[in-house]
Motif scaffolding. Structure first.
Motif, mmCIF file in Angstrom:
data_model
loop_
_atom_site.group_PDB
_atom_site.id
_atom_site.type_symbol
_atom_site.label_atom_id
_atom_site.label_comp_id
_atom_site.label_asym_id
_atom_site.label_seq_id
_atom_site.Cartn_x
_atom_site.Cartn_y
_atom_site.Cartn_z
ATOM 1 N N LEU A 14 9.725 23.822 -41.482
ATOM 2 C CA LEU A 14 9.727 25.382 -40.751
ATOM 3 C C LEU A 14 10.583 25.173 -39.348
ATOM 4 N N ARG A 15 11.395 26.448 -38.939
ATOM 5 C CA ARG A 15 11.784 26.491 -37.680
ATOM 6 C C ARG A 15 10.880 26.657 -36.616
ATOM 7 N N PRO A 16 10.993 26.308 -35.430
ATOM 8 C CA PRO A 16 9.546 26.510 -34.371
ATOM 9 C C PRO A 16 9.413 28.022 -34.266
ATOM 10 N N GLY A 17 8.051 28.244 -34.184
ATOM 11 C CA GLY A 17 7.702 29.463 -34.024
ATOM 12 C C GLY A 17 7.361 30.449 -35.214
ATOM 13 N N VAL A 18 8.001 30.149 -36.304
ATOM 14 C CA VAL A 18 7.624 30.901 -37.656
ATOM 15 C C VAL A 18 6.500 31.094 -37.876
ATOM 16 N N ALA A 19 5.469 30.089 -38.049
ATOM 17 C CA ALA A 19 4.159 30.371 -38.547
ATOM 18 C C ALA A 19 3.375 30.930 -37.410
ATOM 19 N N LYS A 20 3.768 30.386 -36.153
ATOM 20 C CA LYS A 20 2.983 31.383 -35.086
ATOM 21 C C LYS A 20 3.223 32.913 -35.084
ATOM 22 N N LEU A 21 4.291 33.380 -35.424
ATOM 23 C CA LEU A 21 4.674 34.731 -35.481
ATOM 24 C C LEU A 21 4.146 35.688 -36.817
ATOM 25 N N VAL A 22 4.240 34.827 -37.988
ATOM 26 C CA VAL A 22 3.635 35.378 -38.918
ATOM 27 C C VAL A 22 2.241 35.431 -38.901
ATOM 28 N N ASP A 23 1.479 34.571 -38.361
ATOM 29 C CA ASP A 23 0.040 34.559 -38.227
ATOM 30 C C ASP A 23 -0.398 36.026 -37.340
ATOM 31 N N GLN A 24 0.431 36.122 -36.107
ATOM 32 C CA GLN A 24 0.286 37.124 -35.165
ATOM 33 C C GLN A 24 0.184 38.485 -36.013
ATOM 34 N N ALA A 25 1.322 38.608 -36.834
ATOM 35 C CA ALA A 25 1.577 39.922 -37.560
ATOM 36 C C ALA A 25 0.396 40.003 -38.649
ATOM 37 N N LEU A 26 0.016 39.089 -39.397
ATOM 38 C CA LEU A 26 -0.946 39.084 -40.463
ATOM 39 C C LEU A 26 -2.440 39.501 -39.717
ATOM 40 N N GLU A 27 -2.649 38.734 -38.591
ATOM 41 C CA GLU A 27 -3.994 39.150 -37.798
ATOM 42 C C GLU A 27 -3.985 40.586 -37.566
ATOM 43 N N LYS A 28 -3.067 41.212 -37.128
ATOM 44 C CA LYS A 28 -2.819 42.349 -36.689
ATOM 45 C C LYS A 28 -2.741 43.430 -37.862
ATOM 46 N N GLY A 29 -2.694 43.074 -38.932
ATOM 47 C CA GLY A 29 -2.395 44.154 -39.919
ATOM 48 C C GLY A 29 -1.055 44.529 -40.310
ATOM 49 N N VAL A 30 -0.030 43.668 -39.468
ATOM 50 C CA VAL A 30 1.451 44.223 -39.610
ATOM 51 C C VAL A 30 1.775 43.611 -41.166
ATOM 52 N N LYS A 31 2.495 44.525 -41.954
ATOM 53 C CA LYS A 31 2.965 43.977 -43.197
ATOM 54 C C LYS A 31 4.153 42.840 -42.991
ATOM 55 N N VAL A 32 4.119 41.783 -43.903
ATOM 56 C CA VAL A 32 5.283 40.786 -43.513
ATOM 57 C C VAL A 32 5.890 40.590 -44.959
ATOM 58 N N ALA A 33 7.318 40.415 -44.677
ATOM 59 C CA ALA A 33 7.903 40.156 -46.003
ATOM 60 C C ALA A 33 9.162 39.386 -45.804
ATOM 61 N N VAL A 34 9.607 38.776 -46.556
ATOM 62 C CA VAL A 34 10.768 37.932 -46.580
ATOM 63 C C VAL A 34 12.005 38.615 -47.434
ATOM 64 N N CYS A 35 13.060 38.782 -47.131
ATOM 65 C CA CYS A 35 14.194 39.315 -47.425
ATOM 66 C C CYS A 35 15.471 38.577 -47.383
ATOM 67 N N SER A 36 15.946 38.177 -48.752
ATOM 68 C CA SER A 36 16.944 37.199 -48.753
ATOM 69 C C SER A 36 17.920 37.408 -49.621
ATOM 70 N N THR A 37 19.226 36.758 -49.775
ATOM 71 C CA THR A 37 20.171 37.040 -50.682
ATOM 72 C C THR A 37 20.082 35.603 -51.788
ATOM 73 N N SER A 38 19.335 34.646 -51.276
ATOM 74 C CA SER A 38 18.906 33.573 -52.064
ATOM 75 C C SER A 38 18.006 33.832 -53.270
ATOM 76 N N ASN A 39 18.189 32.973 -54.186
ATOM 77 C CA ASN A 39 17.358 32.748 -55.408
ATOM 78 C C ASN A 39 16.018 33.147 -54.877
ATOM 79 N N GLU A 40 15.240 34.113 -55.731
ATOM 80 C CA GLU A 40 13.808 34.272 -55.479
ATOM 81 C C GLU A 40 12.808 33.194 -55.661
ATOM 82 N N LYS A 41 13.213 32.296 -56.567
ATOM 83 C CA LYS A 41 12.248 31.201 -56.819
ATOM 84 C C LYS A 41 12.509 30.112 -55.737
#
Length: 328
Positions: A185-212
């Motif tokens: 993982l790149r630096p800070g990704v897990a930290k920012l995801v955790d901050q969002a989830l803890e505050k009830g902010v919806k989190v999604a990943v949006c990519s052109t890459s294959n879903e799998k």
């Protein structure tokens, strides 16, 4: 949400707005979200060379737009009135993981070798091909330009199936890299995801890459507990890929949020274009292949998200960018 943090306040000389009087200029200055388009290294230089005063001060007959941002520490002071984003949306490749050069490119080349196509994408060539969103689209454009391999089908319909089969195998090889945790993982990704989830902010990943492949990145590298709270929109979920805004429009509709209340983290010019066309705030975290791309339209640009003590920005900074949109 009350958060105390240190901030650098820069007054930029551009985009000033005439005011009717000097007294009104101090109480109703307009904040430009695009004012935060400064590379973090430039911010550090400014901070180190002007510690005690605002920079680029304009005349008293103009209202100067302000920027609050940071380098290596919390960049905004979020008051209790600051609204959090409704959703925090991440691109995958180059944002969650710097996958392109040593992940996707290698997997494409291994697939081409297995199929005896006589094709190799070197580092520079792949950088050019990344301007095309989507792996299947990338291969199709390359073969259309350079010529199709001798053992490729001749009809257009069969070639679509051929490309789909190549992409399926490439995805399998890429997933093996992720499952073996060969790409971090790149630096800070897990930290920012955790901050969002803890505050009830919806989190999604949006990519052109294959879903799998995207699901493998989220599940293996962010872990199953986070993964079950993160929605994934990827691959052919929309017919038109970035820079088209379709994927971000779909996400807003699916999550039931206003695009203007969403903050996107992207690493490429085509991802930035998609986010802005959808009406969303976008922070760019540059990756290996995108460092020299044009991010003029971004709301903020950093080299990464960063973990303390090397933190570049946090959820409070994301909220501060949204707040600037509504100041008039």
């Amino acid at each position: 949400m009350a958060m105390a943090s240190t901030a650098i306040s820069l007054s930029l000389p551009t985009n000033t707005i005439p005011s009717s009087s000097s007294s009104s200029s101090s109480s109703s200055s307009t904040v430009n979200p695009k004012a935060s388009i400064l590379d973090h290294r430039h911010l550090l230089f400014l901070a180190n060379n002007s510690p005690s005063s605002s920079l680029f001060t304009s005349s008293t007959t103009t209202r100067t737009k302000q920027l609050s941002t940071s380098f290596k520490f919390k960049c905004s002071s979020a008051s209790s009135s600051t609204a959090l984003p409704s959703a925090l949306l991440f691109d995958c490749d180059g944002v969650l993981v710097d996958t392109e050069k040593d992940g996707h490119r290698v997997s494409f080349n291994d697939t081409f070798n297995e199929k005896e196509l006589g094709v190799t994408w070197d580092v520079d060539l792949y950088g050019e091909l990344l301007k095309i969103g989507g792996g299947k689209e990338r291969m199709t454009a390359y073969f259309n330009k350079t010529g199709w391999p001798d053992n490729a089908p001749k009809s257009e319909e069969e070639r679509k199936e051929f490309i789909a089969s190549l992409h399926k195998r490439k995805t399998e090889l890429f997933m093996a890299l992720i499952e073996n945790r060969l790409l971090p993982l790149r630096p800070g990704v897990a930290k920012l995801v955790d901050q969002a989830l803890e505050k009830g902010v919806k989190v999604a990943v949006c990519s052109t890459s294959n879903e799998k492949a995207v699901s493998a990145v989220v599940s293996c590298l962010l872990g199953p507990e986070r993964a079950e709270k993160i929605q994934i929109f990827a691959g052919d979920v929309v017919p038109r890929k970035k820079p088209d805004p379709a994927i971000y429009t779909l996400v807003a509709n699916t999550l039931g949020v206003e695009p203007s209340s969403c903050v996107v983290v992207e690493d490429s010019a085509i991802g930035l274009a998609a986010a802005k066309a959808a009406g969303m705030t976008c922070i760019v975290t540059k990756s290996g292949y995108t460092a020299d791309e044009d991010f003029l339209n971004a709301d903020a640009v950093f080299d990464c998200i960063g973990d303390p003590p090397e933190e570049r920005f946090d959820l409070a900074f994301c909220a501060s960018l949204l707040e600037k949109q509504y100041v008039s």
